[in-house]
Design a protein around this motif. Structure first.
Motif, mmCIF file in Angstrom:
data_model
loop_
_atom_site.group_PDB
_atom_site.id
_atom_site.type_symbol
_atom_site.label_atom_id
_atom_site.label_comp_id
_atom_site.label_asym_id
_atom_site.label_seq_id
_atom_site.Cartn_x
_atom_site.Cartn_y
_atom_site.Cartn_z
ATOM 1 N N PRO B 87 0.809 -1.223 0.000
ATOM 2 C CA PRO B 87 0.000 0.000 0.000
ATOM 3 C C PRO B 87 0.842 1.274 0.000
ATOM 4 N N ILE B 88 1.497 1.561 -1.102
ATOM 5 C CA ILE B 88 2.323 2.763 -1.146
ATOM 6 C C ILE B 88 1.615 3.844 -1.952
ATOM 7 N N ASN B 89 1.998 5.080 -1.706
ATOM 8 C CA ASN B 89 1.417 6.215 -2.413
ATOM 9 C C ASN B 89 2.496 7.278 -2.545
ATOM 10 N N PRO B 90 3.510 7.046 -3.402
ATOM 11 C CA PRO B 90 4.650 7.953 -3.419
ATOM 12 C C PRO B 90 4.317 9.291 -4.039
ATOM 13 N N ARG B 91 4.974 10.337 -3.572
ATOM 14 C CA ARG B 91 4.732 11.676 -4.105
ATOM 15 C C ARG B 91 5.951 12.545 -3.805
ATOM 16 N N LEU B 92 6.036 13.658 -4.529
ATOM 17 C CA LEU B 92 7.058 14.661 -4.256
ATOM 18 C C LEU B 92 6.424 15.783 -3.436
ATOM 19 N N LYS B 127 14.301 26.049 0.590
ATOM 20 C CA LYS B 127 13.299 25.079 0.162
ATOM 21 C C LYS B 127 13.926 23.706 -0.022
ATOM 22 N N LEU B 128 13.161 22.671 0.330
ATOM 23 C CA LEU B 128 13.598 21.298 0.118
ATOM 24 C C LEU B 128 12.548 20.584 -0.719
ATOM 25 N N VAL B 129 12.990 19.678 -1.594
ATOM 26 C CA VAL B 129 12.073 18.811 -2.324
ATOM 27 C C VAL B 129 12.270 17.415 -1.786
ATOM 28 N N ILE B 130 11.166 16.812 -1.307
ATOM 29 C CA ILE B 130 11.257 15.565 -0.562
ATOM 30 C C ILE B 130 10.369 14.533 -1.228
ATOM 31 N N HIS B 131 10.881 13.306 -1.354
ATOM 32 C CA HIS B 131 10.075 12.195 -1.863
ATOM 33 C C HIS B 131 9.575 11.392 -0.668
ATOM 34 N N ALA B 132 8.248 11.273 -0.548
ATOM 35 C CA ALA B 132 7.659 10.527 0.568
ATOM 36 C C ALA B 132 7.014 9.269 0.030
ATOM 37 N N LEU B 133 7.163 8.147 0.766
ATOM 38 C CA LEU B 133 6.717 6.859 0.230
ATOM 39 C C LEU B 133 5.231 6.634 0.442
ATOM 40 N N ASP B 134 4.683 6.985 1.600
ATOM 41 C CA ASP B 134 3.271 6.689 1.835
ATOM 42 C C ASP B 134 2.634 7.827 2.610
ATOM 43 N N ARG C 25 10.815 -5.572 -4.542
ATOM 44 C CA ARG C 25 9.378 -5.385 -4.812
ATOM 45 C C ARG C 25 8.993 -3.984 -5.253
ATOM 46 N N LEU C 26 9.648 -2.943 -4.712
ATOM 47 C CA LEU C 26 9.140 -1.590 -4.935
ATOM 48 C C LEU C 26 9.343 -1.155 -6.381
ATOM 49 N N PRO C 27 8.513 -0.239 -6.883
ATOM 50 C CA PRO C 27 8.452 -0.026 -8.338
ATOM 51 C C PRO C 27 9.529 0.851 -8.958
ATOM 52 N N ASP C 28 10.043 1.879 -8.271
ATOM 53 C CA ASP C 28 11.016 2.720 -8.966
ATOM 54 C C ASP C 28 12.176 3.090 -8.047
ATOM 55 N N VAL C 29 13.115 3.847 -8.591
ATOM 56 C CA VAL C 29 14.375 4.057 -7.881
ATOM 57 C C VAL C 29 14.161 4.882 -6.620
ATOM 58 N N PHE C 30 13.194 5.786 -6.628
ATOM 59 C CA PHE C 30 12.967 6.615 -5.446
ATOM 60 C C PHE C 30 12.418 5.777 -4.295
ATOM 61 N N SER C 31 11.464 4.881 -4.617
ATOM 62 C CA SER C 31 10.918 4.045 -3.555
ATOM 63 C C SER C 31 11.953 3.067 -3.024
ATOM 64 N N ARG C 32 12.796 2.563 -3.929
ATOM 65 C CA ARG C 32 13.802 1.595 -3.469
ATOM 66 C C ARG C 32 14.768 2.212 -2.487
ATOM 67 N N SER C 33 15.023 3.516 -2.647
ATOM 68 C CA SER C 33 15.949 4.130 -1.698
ATOM 69 C C SER C 33 15.362 4.163 -0.293
ATOM 70 N N ALA C 81 22.659 12.169 -3.308
ATOM 71 C CA ALA C 81 23.370 12.505 -4.553
ATOM 72 C C ALA C 81 22.835 11.687 -5.717
ATOM 73 N N THR C 82 22.598 10.375 -5.470
ATOM 74 C CA THR C 82 22.099 9.518 -6.546
ATOM 75 C C THR C 82 20.714 9.951 -7.008
ATOM 76 N N LEU C 83 19.829 10.237 -6.040
ATOM 77 C CA LEU C 83 18.467 10.583 -6.420
ATOM 78 C C LEU C 83 18.405 11.954 -7.074
ATOM 79 N N ARG C 84 19.282 12.881 -6.640
ATOM 80 C CA ARG C 84 19.270 14.189 -7.286
ATOM 81 C C ARG C 84 19.727 14.061 -8.728
ATOM 82 N N ALA C 85 20.747 13.189 -8.954
ATOM 83 C CA ALA C 85 21.166 12.956 -10.335
ATOM 84 C C ALA C 85 20.033 12.364 -11.148
ATOM 85 N N ALA C 86 19.267 11.426 -10.544
ATOM 86 C CA ALA C 86 18.163 10.795 -11.268
ATOM 87 C C ALA C 86 17.099 11.823 -11.623
ATOM 88 N N LEU C 87 16.740 12.683 -10.662
ATOM 89 C CA LEU C 87 15.665 13.647 -10.926
ATOM 90 C C LEU C 87 16.098 14.676 -11.953
#
Lengths: 90, 160, 99
Positions: B87-92, B127-134, C25-33, C81-87
């Motif tokens: 049950p993931i819902n990733p977003r920036l 400012k920070l840009v953050i990737h959140a998983l759920d 299992r997770l779908p993309d590089v951001f989730s895997r991190s 660093a890896t994820l910033r390069a990816a984005l």
């Protein structure tokens, strides 16, 4: 004589193989880098467990410390390089 | 660079040498002392004077709280990964921040990345840009408890 | 047989295994991190603390603590660093489809 530490060693070997699947399969080059980073972290743990297995923890811990520093410098260098190279394909 | 910083740096490097070598005879101690002094002298570039000094005592008090946060969010991510439905819902998430100094922003970004479930992707001083998983980890992010803690570490006595 | 050090290492190996499953299992590089984040923090902490308990208090324990400190501070920097390069190179995060 088989101890529990042999079992730990075997488990970490299997985990490294799992990460190798991601390194070979990964759709983008960034997946491969993440997989390699995971493998080197596992290698550090493996070295300390090997040190306990051979009863020579002092020596193996020194190697693990050097390996940790190398891992960090290498991962950072590859990340910065790919950021400048603008690679789109894989 | 003031002589006080030079001496402090030498003492720190010498302590690290003693820890790593583990030998206490005169030969190793003298080699370590000269090496530490040489490295501290080579690294005499001017410091960033606009940055406030690091409040080490309150930083040590911050670390157990951070560890507890890491444990909680790790258990959350563990539950998600072992769930068969995933049950993931990733977003920036765009995360504007008004911590004053660069050191505080670096500490914030590092703490956010250290906590599983949120990763800092871009960082600037405001400012920070953050990737959140759920949902749970992004709610945790929106509550801004971590930023408040870091603001307490850096500003409670330094500004008054 | 089941002493403090082996118990701690078992807990750490559990987290390492969960992280490996997540990386598959997770779908993309951001989730895997995120999955790798569990390894970097809790898995390493438990396994290395267990190894440090193995021989009692020696100089090697201080070095293990140094390794742990280095890993905790610098693994986030590598994944950042890896994820910033990816984005910046045009990899877009995977987003759940609306149903």
């Amino acid at each position: 004589m088989i101890t529990l530490y042999h079992f730990f060693f075997l488990t970490i070997t299997i985990l490294i193989l799992v990460y190798m699947y991601r390194v070979f399969r990964g759709p983008t080059v960034y997946d491969r880098i993440l997989g390699l980073n995971g493998i080197s972290t596992k290698a550090i743990i493996m070295l300390t467990i090997l040190g306990s297995l051979y009863e020579r923890l002092e020596m193996f811990v020194d190697i693990a410390l050097g390996y940790a520093v190398l891992n960090i410098i290498g991962g950072l260098a590859v990340g910065k390089y790919l950021e400048q190279k603008r690679t789109r394909e894989c | 660079m003031s002589p006080r910083t030079l001496i402090l740096k030498t003492i720190g490097l010498f302590g690290l040498w003693i820890l790593l070598s583990g030998k206490l005879d005169a030969f190793h101690l003298s080699i370590g002392f000269f090496g530490a002094a040489l490295i501290a002298w080579i690294n005499t570039e001017p410091q960033h004077l606009d940055e406030p000094p690091l409040p080490l005592a309150r930083l040590v008090l911050y670390l157990p709280w951070l560890f507890w946060e890491v444990v909680k969010s790790s258990l959350n991510i563990t539950k998600i990964i072992l769930d068969p439905k995933l049950p993931i819902n990733p977003r920036l998430v765009q995360y504007p921040t008004n911590l004053g100094s660069n050191t505080a922003v670096v500490l914030l970004g590092n703490s956010i990345t250290l906590t599983p479930g949120t990763v800092t992707i871009e960082v600037s001083s405001s400012k920070l840009v953050i990737h959140a998983l759920d949902d749970e980890s992004s709610n945790e992010l929106e509550s801004r408890s971590m930023e408040q803690k870091i603001a307490e570490v850096f500003h409670s006595r330094g500004q008054t | 047989m089941l002493t403090v050090d082996t118990l701690l290492i078992f807990i750490g190996l559990f987290f390492l295994t969960v992280a490996a499953i997540g990386v598959i299992r997770l779908p993309d590089v951001f989730s895997r991190s995120h999955a790798l984040g569990i390894t970097d923090t809790l898995g390493n902490f438990f396994v290395l603390t267990g190894v440090a308990f193995y021989q009692g208090l020696t100089l090697a324990d201080v070095k293990i603590f140094l390794i742990l400190l280095a890993l905790w501070h610098l693994n986030p920097v590598i994944s950042h660093a890896t994820l910033r390069a990816a984005l910046r190179n045009g990899v877009r995060p995977w987003i759940k489809e609306k149903k």
